[in-house]
Motif scaffolding. Structure first.
Motif, PDB file in Angstrom:
ATOM      1  N   GLY A 234      14.822   8.003   8.459  1.00 51.62           N
ATOM      2  CA  GLY A 234      16.154   7.448   8.641  1.00 51.62           C
ATOM      3  C   GLY A 234      16.944   7.625   7.358  1.00 51.62           C
ATOM      4  O   GLY A 234      16.368   7.838   6.277  1.00 51.62           O
ATOM      5  N   THR A 235      18.254   7.554   7.457  1.00 52.97           N
ATOM      6  CA  THR A 235      19.112   7.678   6.284  1.00 52.97           C
ATOM      7  C   THR A 235      19.036   6.384   5.491  1.00 52.97           C
ATOM      8  O   THR A 235      19.544   5.342   5.925  1.00 52.97           O
ATOM      9  N   LEU A 236      18.420   6.432   4.352  1.00 51.05           N
ATOM     10  CA  LEU A 236      18.110   5.240   3.566  1.00 51.05           C
ATOM     11  C   LEU A 236      19.380   4.640   2.966  1.00 51.05           C
ATOM     12  O   LEU A 236      20.100   5.304   2.220  1.00 51.05           O
ATOM     13  N   PRO A 237      19.687   3.366   3.269  1.00 54.29           N
ATOM     14  CA  PRO A 237      20.849   2.713   2.650  1.00 54.29           C
ATOM     15  C   PRO A 237      20.665   2.586   1.137  1.00 54.29           C
ATOM     16  O   PRO A 237      19.536   2.515   0.635  1.00 54.29           O
ATOM     17  N   LYS A 238      21.774   2.542   0.408  1.00 51.66           N
ATOM     18  CA  LYS A 238      21.711   2.470  -1.058  1.00 51.66           C
ATOM     19  C   LYS A 238      20.963   1.218  -1.521  1.00 51.66           C
ATOM     20  O   LYS A 238      20.190   1.270  -2.477  1.00 51.66           O
ATOM     21  N   GLU A 239      21.199   0.102  -0.816  1.00 47.00           N
ATOM     22  CA  GLU A 239      20.538  -1.133  -1.245  1.00 47.00           C
ATOM     23  C   GLU A 239      19.022  -1.051  -1.051  1.00 47.00           C
ATOM     24  O   GLU A 239      18.256  -1.618  -1.839  1.00 47.00           O
ATOM     25  N   ALA A 240      18.582  -0.338  -0.025  1.00 51.48           N
ATOM     26  CA  ALA A 240      17.143  -0.167   0.198  1.00 51.48           C
ATOM     27  C   ALA A 240      16.538   0.732  -0.877  1.00 51.48           C
ATOM     28  O   ALA A 240      15.453   0.453  -1.399  1.00 51.48           O
ATOM     29  N   ALA A 241      17.244   1.796  -1.218  1.00 52.83           N
ATOM     30  CA  ALA A 241      16.773   2.691  -2.275  1.00 52.83           C
ATOM     31  C   ALA A 241      16.680   1.938  -3.604  1.00 52.83           C
ATOM     32  O   ALA A 241      15.710   2.108  -4.361  1.00 52.83           O
ATOM     33  N   SER A 242      17.665   1.090  -3.876  1.00 51.95           N
ATOM     34  CA  SER A 242      17.642   0.296  -5.116  1.00 51.95           C
ATOM     35  C   SER A 242      16.461  -0.666  -5.120  1.00 51.95           C
ATOM     36  O   SER A 242      15.779  -0.833  -6.140  1.00 51.95           O
ATOM     37  N   ALA A 243      16.196  -1.290  -3.974  1.00 47.23           N
ATOM     38  CA  ALA A 243      15.073  -2.224  -3.878  1.00 47.23           C
ATOM     39  C   ALA A 243      13.746  -1.509  -4.074  1.00 47.23           C
ATOM     40  O   ALA A 243      12.831  -2.038  -4.724  1.00 47.23           O
ATOM     41  N   LEU A 244      13.615  -0.308  -3.535  1.00 49.11           N
ATOM     42  CA  LEU A 244      12.383   0.473  -3.698  1.00 49.11           C
ATOM     43  C   LEU A 244      12.141   0.795  -5.165  1.00 49.11           C
ATOM     44  O   LEU A 244      11.008   0.711  -5.663  1.00 49.11           O
ATOM     45  N   HIS A 245      13.200   1.175  -5.870  1.00 40.89           N
ATOM     46  CA  HIS A 245      13.078   1.455  -7.310  1.00 40.89           C
ATOM     47  C   HIS A 245      12.734   0.178  -8.071  1.00 40.89           C
ATOM     48  O   HIS A 245      11.863   0.178  -8.951  1.00 40.89           O
ATOM     49  N   GLU A 246      13.415  -0.891  -7.737  1.00 50.34           N
ATOM     50  CA  GLU A 246      13.201  -2.158  -8.435  1.00 50.34           C
ATOM     51  C   GLU A 246      11.770  -2.667  -8.242  1.00 50.34           C
ATOM     52  O   GLU A 246      11.157  -3.179  -9.171  1.00 50.34           O
ATOM     53  N   ARG A 247      11.241  -2.532  -7.024  1.00 48.32           N
ATOM     54  CA  ARG A 247       9.889  -3.009  -6.713  1.00 48.32           C
ATOM     55  C   ARG A 247       8.827  -1.964  -7.033  1.00 48.32           C
ATOM     56  O   ARG A 247       7.644  -2.195  -6.817  1.00 48.32           O
ATOM     57  N   GLN A 248       9.289  -0.813  -7.525  1.00 45.40           N
ATOM     58  CA  GLN A 248       8.387   0.270  -7.945  1.00 45.40           C
ATOM     59  C   GLN A 248       7.458   0.713  -6.807  1.00 45.40           C
ATOM     60  O   GLN A 248       6.245   0.850  -6.984  1.00 45.40           O
ATOM     61  N   VAL A 249       8.075   0.939  -5.663  1.00 45.26           N
ATOM     62  CA  VAL A 249       7.351   1.469  -4.520  1.00 45.26           C
ATOM     63  C   VAL A 249       7.633   2.967  -4.435  1.00 45.26           C
ATOM     64  O   VAL A 249       8.794   3.378  -4.312  1.00 45.26           O
ATOM     65  N   GLU A 250       6.595   3.755  -4.529  1.00 46.43           N
ATOM     66  CA  GLU A 250       6.760   5.208  -4.399  1.00 46.43           C
ATOM     67  C   GLU A 250       7.181   5.524  -2.967  1.00 46.43           C
ATOM     68  O   GLU A 250       6.599   5.030  -2.010  1.00 46.43           O
ATOM     69  N   TYR A 251       8.218   6.368  -2.811  1.00 42.46           N
ATOM     70  CA  TYR A 251       8.728   6.621  -1.471  1.00 42.46           C
ATOM     71  C   TYR A 251       9.393   7.988  -1.369  1.00 42.46           C
ATOM     72  O   TYR A 251       9.713   8.636  -2.370  1.00 42.46           O
ATOM     73  N   SER A 252       9.619   8.396  -0.145  1.00 41.80           N
ATOM     74  CA  SER A 252      10.475   9.534   0.186  1.00 41.80           C
ATOM     75  C   SER A 252      11.097   9.227   1.539  1.00 41.80           C
ATOM     76  O   SER A 252      10.659   8.310   2.244  1.00 41.80           O
ATOM     77  N   SER A 253      12.131   9.962   1.918  1.00 41.02           N
ATOM     78  CA  SER A 253      12.778   9.699   3.204  1.00 41.02           C
ATOM     79  C   SER A 253      13.265  11.005   3.818  1.00 41.02           C
ATOM     80  O   SER A 253      13.426  12.018   3.125  1.00 41.02           O
ATOM     81  N   ALA A 254      13.489  10.956   5.120  1.00 44.11           N
ATOM     82  CA  ALA A 254      14.014  12.106   5.848  1.00 44.11           C
ATOM     83  C   ALA A 254      14.780  11.597   7.060  1.00 44.11           C
ATOM     84  O   ALA A 254      14.475  10.530   7.599  1.00 44.11           O
ATOM     85  N   SER A 255      15.781  12.351   7.493  1.00 42.07           N
ATOM     86  CA  SER A 255      16.561  11.952   8.667  1.00 42.07           C
ATOM     87  C   SER A 255      16.952  13.196   9.450  1.00 42.07           C
ATOM     88  O   SER A 255      16.841  14.323   8.959  1.00 42.07           O
TER      89      SER A 255
END
Length: 334
Positions: A195-216
């Protein structure tokens, strides 16, 4: 029999309805049915959509019209005795309040349900919602689950215990992404978000240090490949009409974690670790258990593969054709 399928305006961000009925239409064509497809020209209940649906029913006289979902109001200008309406969920009722919510309920639920002679829905949970919100007679509604796409196939692969790839499908609020982000903080894993990752979700992932990738905007084959590449599906949704990713992951042979509420738990059967979707601690505990306990993981994978057999496309197609025949039989008596 000529069957006209009526779809919402195509949207590359939301294509689950189209995916579901693409496989059903393909199977119907194999069985000799004549299929017509028509998509709305506008988003939402625009006047152009009413006019287009009305013109289509006049120009293309089908035996049965099937409004596939999301555009429930289209049935208001189609012949009621030969129209089937599929309602996937009632989530829109919880998103809008006040006058707008009242109008949406009338336009998307009350009036279409009253006009149609037959309604299908994809789970018992949604059927109960329709009856509760509209007072519709339960016998007017047929529960037909979504089929698994033919390109979803079992593919065995070693589980990456040290850093599992966790698949997360969907980014709408009901998918529960924020709690998942908090639950995974500090765990060695890779979160793959579809899914198209919202900016706030991307910020939360960085803040919580969760390794991630996304696709839509993935094709069916690309989506099938996401299940193959995953180690487990994490689907702790707060609300669903069905929850197709559950059975797609099960058919692929992947461990599944999903919500302990309907319809998700009903769809998953014995083939998933169930969890309270509102508890970050419970989500984290479930992920840890599936990663650490290999014997338990193999049990739910095996049970999931057995469960997925319930959603074979040929059987689902048979159920829809049976509904059409029943509708035409009733129409002939009028």
């Amino acid at each position: 029999m000529t069957i006209a399928f009526i779809f919402r305006k195509p949207n590359p961000a939301f294509f689950s309805i189209e995916r579901v009925f693409a496989s059903i239409m393909a199977e119907m064509r194999v069985q000799g049915q004549v299929i017509e497809e028509f998509s709305m020209p506008r988003y939402g209940p625009a006047m152009a959509n009413f006019v287009s649906a009305c013109k289509h029913s006049v120009r293309k006289s089908a035996a049965v019209y099937h409004v596939t979902g999301d555009i429930h109001y289209a049935v208001l200008v189609l012949p009621p005795s030969r129209t089937v309406l599929t309602i996937h969920d009632c989530v829109f009722l919880f998103r809008q309040k006040g006058l707008k919510g009242w109008l949406l309920k009338r336009l998307f639920l009350d009036w279409p349900v009253r006009r149609c002679k037959m309604i299908t829905t994809i789970s018992e949970a949604t059927k109960k919602d329709i009856v509760r919100f509209t007072g519709c007679r339960p016998e007017k509604i047929r529960v037909i689950p979504n089929p698994i796409q033919e390109n979803i196939r079992y593919m065995e692969r070693p589980f990456r215990k040290d850093r599992p790839r966790i698949l997360f499908v969907g980014i709408t609020p009901n998918k529960n992404l924020q709690r998942v982000i908090n639950a995974l903080a500090g765990l060695p894993c890779h979160l793959r978000v579809i899914g198209t990752l919202p900016k706030e979700a991307a910020s939360a992932l960085h803040e919580r240090q969760v390794e991630y990738s996304s696709a839509s905007g993935l094709t069916d084959d690309e989506m099938a490949a996401e299940y193959v590449k995953a180690d487990l599906l994490l689907f702790p949704s707060l609300f669903e009409g069905f929850g197709l990713p559950i059975v797609e992951a099960q058919k692929t042979g992947r461990a599944v974690i999903t919500s302990d509420r309907s319809p998700m738990k009903d769809v998953a059967g014995e083939g998933a670790r169930l969890v309270d979707p509102e508890s970050e601690e419970a989500i984290r505990s479930a992920v840890t258990e599936v990663i650490e306990d290999a014997a338990y993981r193999q049990r739910i994978i095996a049970a999931g593969r057995l469960n997925a057999a319930r959603f074979d496309n040929r059987e689902i197609t048979r159920q829809y054709l049976s509904c059409y025949s029943e509708l035409l039989d009733k129409s002939a008596l009028l």
